[in-house]
Write an enzyme that holds these catalytic residues in place. Structure first.
Site, mmCIF file in Angstrom:
data_model
loop_
_atom_site.group_PDB
_atom_site.id
_atom_site.type_symbol
_atom_site.label_atom_id
_atom_site.label_comp_id
_atom_site.label_asym_id
_atom_site.label_seq_id
_atom_site.Cartn_x
_atom_site.Cartn_y
_atom_site.Cartn_z
ATOM 1 N N HIS A 119 11.075 69.948 -111.080
ATOM 2 C CA HIS A 119 11.034 71.410 -110.978
ATOM 3 C C HIS A 119 11.903 72.086 -112.038
ATOM 4 O O HIS A 119 11.473 73.060 -112.656
ATOM 5 C CB HIS A 119 11.518 71.850 -109.596
ATOM 6 N N TYR B 191 9.860 79.881 -104.606
ATOM 7 C CA TYR B 191 9.784 79.285 -103.259
ATOM 8 C C TYR B 191 9.262 80.290 -102.238
ATOM 9 O O TYR B 191 8.570 79.918 -101.292
ATOM 10 C CB TYR B 191 11.159 78.738 -102.840
ATOM 11 N N GLU C 119 18.410 72.105 -106.958
ATOM 12 C CA GLU C 119 18.005 72.591 -108.291
ATOM 13 C C GLU C 119 19.083 73.473 -108.922
ATOM 14 O O GLU C 119 19.294 73.429 -110.137
ATOM 15 C CB GLU C 119 16.636 73.290 -108.186
ATOM 16 N N TYR D 52 12.829 62.464 -119.438
ATOM 17 C CA TYR D 52 11.686 63.070 -120.115
ATOM 18 C C TYR D 52 11.984 64.539 -120.357
ATOM 19 O O TYR D 52 12.949 65.092 -119.801
ATOM 20 C CB TYR D 52 10.419 62.942 -119.246
ATOM 21 N N TYR E 129 6.893 64.458 -121.603
ATOM 22 C CA TYR E 129 6.921 63.314 -122.542
ATOM 23 C C TYR E 129 8.235 62.572 -122.355
ATOM 24 O O TYR E 129 9.305 63.188 -122.300
ATOM 25 C CB TYR E 129 6.800 63.790 -124.000
HETATM 26 C C1 HEM Z 1 9.460 72.943 -100.555
HETATM 27 C C2 HEM Z 1 8.689 73.179 -101.563
HETATM 28 C C3 HEM Z 1 8.175 72.192 -102.566
HETATM 29 C C4 HEM Z 1 7.934 70.853 -102.462
HETATM 30 C C5 HEM Z 1 8.165 69.955 -101.273
HETATM 31 C C6 HEM Z 1 7.402 70.415 -103.732
HETATM 32 C C7 HEM Z 1 7.023 69.128 -104.027
HETATM 33 C C8 HEM Z 1 6.566 68.684 -105.245
HETATM 34 C C9 HEM Z 1 6.195 67.316 -105.570
HETATM 35 C C10 HEM Z 1 6.220 66.143 -104.602
HETATM 36 C C11 HEM Z 1 5.828 67.276 -106.862
HETATM 37 C C12 HEM Z 1 5.389 66.046 -107.671
HETATM 38 C C13 HEM Z 1 6.657 65.480 -108.297
HETATM 39 C C14 HEM Z 1 6.420 64.368 -109.294
HETATM 40 O O1 HEM Z 1 5.339 64.282 -109.894
HETATM 41 O O2 HEM Z 1 7.364 63.593 -109.515
HETATM 42 C C15 HEM Z 1 5.948 68.621 -107.366
HETATM 43 C C16 HEM Z 1 5.637 68.972 -108.639
HETATM 44 C C17 HEM Z 1 5.566 70.265 -109.056
HETATM 45 N N1 HEM Z 1 5.974 71.376 -108.357
HETATM 46 FE FE1 HEM Z 1 6.754 71.425 -106.509
HETATM 47 N N2 HEM Z 1 7.342 71.480 -104.562
HETATM 48 C C18 HEM Z 1 7.801 72.581 -103.892
HETATM 49 C C19 HEM Z 1 7.908 73.850 -104.391
HETATM 50 C C20 HEM Z 1 7.466 74.232 -105.622
HETATM 51 C C21 HEM Z 1 7.544 75.576 -106.129
HETATM 52 C C22 HEM Z 1 8.167 76.752 -105.401
HETATM 53 C C23 HEM Z 1 6.987 75.562 -107.362
HETATM 54 C C24 HEM Z 1 6.822 76.721 -108.310
HETATM 55 C C25 HEM Z 1 5.786 77.405 -108.421
HETATM 56 C C26 HEM Z 1 6.576 74.203 -107.648
HETATM 57 C C27 HEM Z 1 5.974 73.779 -108.798
HETATM 58 C C28 HEM Z 1 5.721 72.465 -109.118
HETATM 59 C C29 HEM Z 1 5.134 72.050 -110.379
HETATM 60 C C30 HEM Z 1 4.717 72.971 -111.510
HETATM 61 C C31 HEM Z 1 5.043 70.671 -110.341
HETATM 62 C C32 HEM Z 1 4.463 69.749 -111.420
HETATM 63 C C33 HEM Z 1 2.999 69.650 -111.181
HETATM 64 C C34 HEM Z 1 2.182 69.510 -112.415
HETATM 65 O O3 HEM Z 1 2.363 68.547 -113.161
HETATM 66 O O4 HEM Z 1 1.354 70.376 -112.636
HETATM 67 N N3 HEM Z 1 6.877 73.429 -106.569
HETATM 68 N N4 HEM Z 1 6.413 69.444 -106.377
#
Ligand code: HEM
Length: 279
Positions: A84, A94, A136, A189, A207
């Site tokens: 994140h 969030y 974070e 990365y 990357y």
């Molecule tokens: C409690 C809330 C959240 C949980 C449990 C969560 C969980 C996760 C998980 C498990 C991943 C994959 C991690 C990995 O590949 O190592 C991820 C990726 C990501 N999360 Fe979250 N997330 C949360 C909130 C958010 C919020 C608020 C945002 C912002 C808009 C966000 C944006 C992203 C993005 C952009 C990715 C990468 C996905 C990609 O490659 O397109 N997440 N998150």
């Protein structure tokens, strides 16, 4: 959270998991149609292949399953926190994501989603969001105070682009401000963010940093992704030339073990991360 709320959460996890794909698809459609600006934060190509849509909502469900003792998930949350912070996710995001998650649960469960149940899910999400925002905030603070560190996006210039015989291309990236860049460790990365005209969006792509830390520049190896629509790597290979500017996030990823300038004398393993010891 009250004991009753925790019970309610645990009781609905199996139902929501059964409808996992329905829930996550509905959730992301909602997020991207109402908050289209978030398409710049997510890699939309990962959504086309269906890999990412499961990750976020499934992680929230895994958390709900462990609602009695969320501490078992701390190392996972730390890994997600790195992801994140390398994508400039901030506390205000969030709130948006939480709103869409609760609305999606309500819309997918229909009449089974009673106000009491939705209150319980709201409390569970808030608890998780606060935990992650805290993790974070610590990561952002550490990035900011490191020599050469930064948060969010920093402009870099492509100094050179060198193809090897296997078809991969190494990009040498220097900060536009000419200042120091932060060191990184094995397994870390960074994200490159590019404007993609065909999508009219900025798109990030991670990357791995493989060469030695030098404080001056980063090098990344870019591989072609045949047939992938909106591929940042393909655009880097085909369109981006020396002299062009790109945005980079600071190095992220757990296992921040310094990459050595000398070969290590001892190589051991601890918790899945390669450990090197300096002579
Ligand atoms: C409690 C809330 C959240 C949980 C449990 C969560 C969980 C996760 C998980 C498990 C991943 C994959 C991690 C990995 O590949 O190592 C991820 C990726 C990501 N999360 Fe979250 N997330 C949360 C909130 C958010 C919020 C608020 C945002 C912002 C808009 C966000 C944006 C992203 C993005 C952009 C990715 C990468 C996905 C990609 O490659 O397109 N997440 N998150």
């Amino acid at each position: 959270m009250t004991t009753e709320q925790k019970q309610l959460i645990k009781a609905t996890v199996p139902v929501l998991k059964e409808s996992g794909m329905l829930l996550t698809t509905h959730f992301y459609q909602r997020v991207f149609s109402i908050n289209a600006e978030l398409k710049n934060t997510f890699n939309m190509a990962n959504h086309q292949n269906g890999r990412q849509p499961m990750a976020l909502a499934m992680a929230i469900l895994a958390y709900a399953e462990n609602i009695d003792d969320p501490s078992v998930l701390l190392s996972t949350l730390e890994r997600i926190g790195h992801k994140h912070t390398s994508l400039a996710v901030r506390p205000e995001h969030y709130t948006i994501i939480g709103r869409h998650l609760i609305a999606s649960i309500s819309e997918v469960l229909g009449t089974a989603a009673t106000p009491t149940l939705l209150d319980a899910w709201t409390a569970a999400y808030e608890q998780l969001a606060n935990l992650m925002i805290g993790i974070e905030a610590d990561l952002y603070a550490a990035q900011e105070t490191k020599p050469g560190g930064w948060t969010d996006w920093r402009p870099f210039v492509v100094n050179a682009k060198i193809a090897d015989t296997s078809g991969n291309t190494t990009f040498y990236l220097y900060p536009v401000d000419g200042e120091r860049v932060t060191d990184y460790g094995s397994g870390q990365y960074l994200n490159v963010r590019l404007f993609m005209p065909e999508l009219q969006l900025f798109q990030p792509h991670p990357y791995r940093l493989e060469s030695l830390s030098n404080g001056l520049y980063y090098s990344i190896v870019v591989k072609r992704e045949p047939g992938k629509l909106g591929s940042v790597s393909n655009r880097l290979l085909d369109e981006v030339q020396p002299g062009d500017h790109l945005d980079l996030s600071a190095p992220a990823g757990v296992c921040p073990i310094p990459i050595l300038t000398e070969p290590p004398t001892v190589v051991a393993h601890q918790g899945g991360c390669p450990m090197h010891q300096v002579p």
